[in-house]
Design an enzyme around this catalytic site. Structure first.
Site, mmCIF file in Angstrom:
data_model
loop_
_atom_site.group_PDB
_atom_site.id
_atom_site.type_symbol
_atom_site.label_atom_id
_atom_site.label_comp_id
_atom_site.label_asym_id
_atom_site.label_seq_id
_atom_site.Cartn_x
_atom_site.Cartn_y
_atom_site.Cartn_z
ATOM 1 N N LEU A 99 38.765 50.088 77.993
ATOM 2 C CA LEU A 99 40.028 50.790 78.135
ATOM 3 C C LEU A 99 39.739 52.214 78.588
ATOM 4 C CD1 LEU A 99 43.139 50.814 77.587
ATOM 5 C CD2 LEU A 99 42.542 51.818 75.367
ATOM 6 N N HIS A 100 40.456 52.686 79.591
ATOM 7 C CA HIS A 100 40.296 54.067 80.036
ATOM 8 C C HIS A 100 41.600 54.563 80.653
ATOM 9 C CE1 HIS A 100 39.104 51.548 83.439
ATOM 10 N NE2 HIS A 100 39.497 52.526 84.239
ATOM 11 N N LEU A 101 41.897 55.801 80.336
ATOM 12 C CA LEU A 101 43.090 56.485 80.827
ATOM 13 C C LEU A 101 42.661 57.376 81.980
ATOM 14 C CD1 LEU A 101 46.122 57.249 80.317
ATOM 15 C CD2 LEU A 101 45.255 59.041 78.794
#
Length: 186
Positions: A99-101
């Site tokens: 997960l990465h923003l």
């Protein structure tokens, strides 16, 4: 596989473990520069916990998402930039394992911005703004993937400038146009 390939997809895990890569960190997450930035400023905010992608988020992850967003805002401040010049969100069709923003400046001036797919991943529904992701998770309890047909349709979208109504014939044409916008602001 090229340097922009799958090695980096799993390389995020190693990147967050090495503090030399950290622009900012907290107990919950870290901010690292994107190894293949698609704009002048491009950062990734990653939780330290092992969450594969947005489709594995649960209601219990809402506080963690808030922390990711605070770090995104913080990196923009640290780099002495303005929030209005950035978009913050997730790929609705993630290609990397963790997960990465994304925290990315809207100029999209970069040698790593090479393909129509790159452009579409940040400038169509393939990019899910943070606020939309948070609201969807809060209301529905999960984030569902887009239909494959919709992903294909968005991938074939016209190359429309994100700053005006210009429609480019191809990526080099769009990149020249984006560079002109960026130069006007300098």
């Amino acid at each position: 596989m090229t340097s922009c390939g799958k090695d980096w997809a799993v390389g995020l895990i190693a990147a967050i473990k090495d503090s030399k890569n950290h622009v900012i960190s907290s107990d919950i997450a870290v901010v690292i520069p994107d190894k293949y930035p698609k704009a002048k400023h491009h950062y990734l905010v990653l939780p330290k916990g092992d969450i594969p992608d947005i489709f594995h988020l649960k209601l219990s992850n809402l506080p963690m998402l808030q922390e990711l967003y605070l770090l995104a805002q913080n990196v923009i401040e640290v780099k002495r930039c303005h929030m209005d010049d950035f978009q913050i969100g997730f790929h609705a069709q993630p290609s990397m394992q963790r997960l990465h923003l994304h925290v990315i400046s809207k100029d999209f001036v970069s040698d790593c911005l090479k393909t129509k797919k790159h452009w579409a991943s940040f400038n169509t529904e393939l990019f899910l703004p943070y606020q939309d992701a948070y609201a969807r998770l809060e209301m529905e309890g999960c984030i569902k993937p887009l239909a494959k047909e919709r992903v294909q349709e968005l991938g074939g979208s016209e190359l429309i400038c994100n700053q005006c109504e210009f429609v480019a014939k191809n990526m080099p044409d769009l990149k020249r146009h984006l560079y002109d916008h960026w130069m006007e602001k300098q």
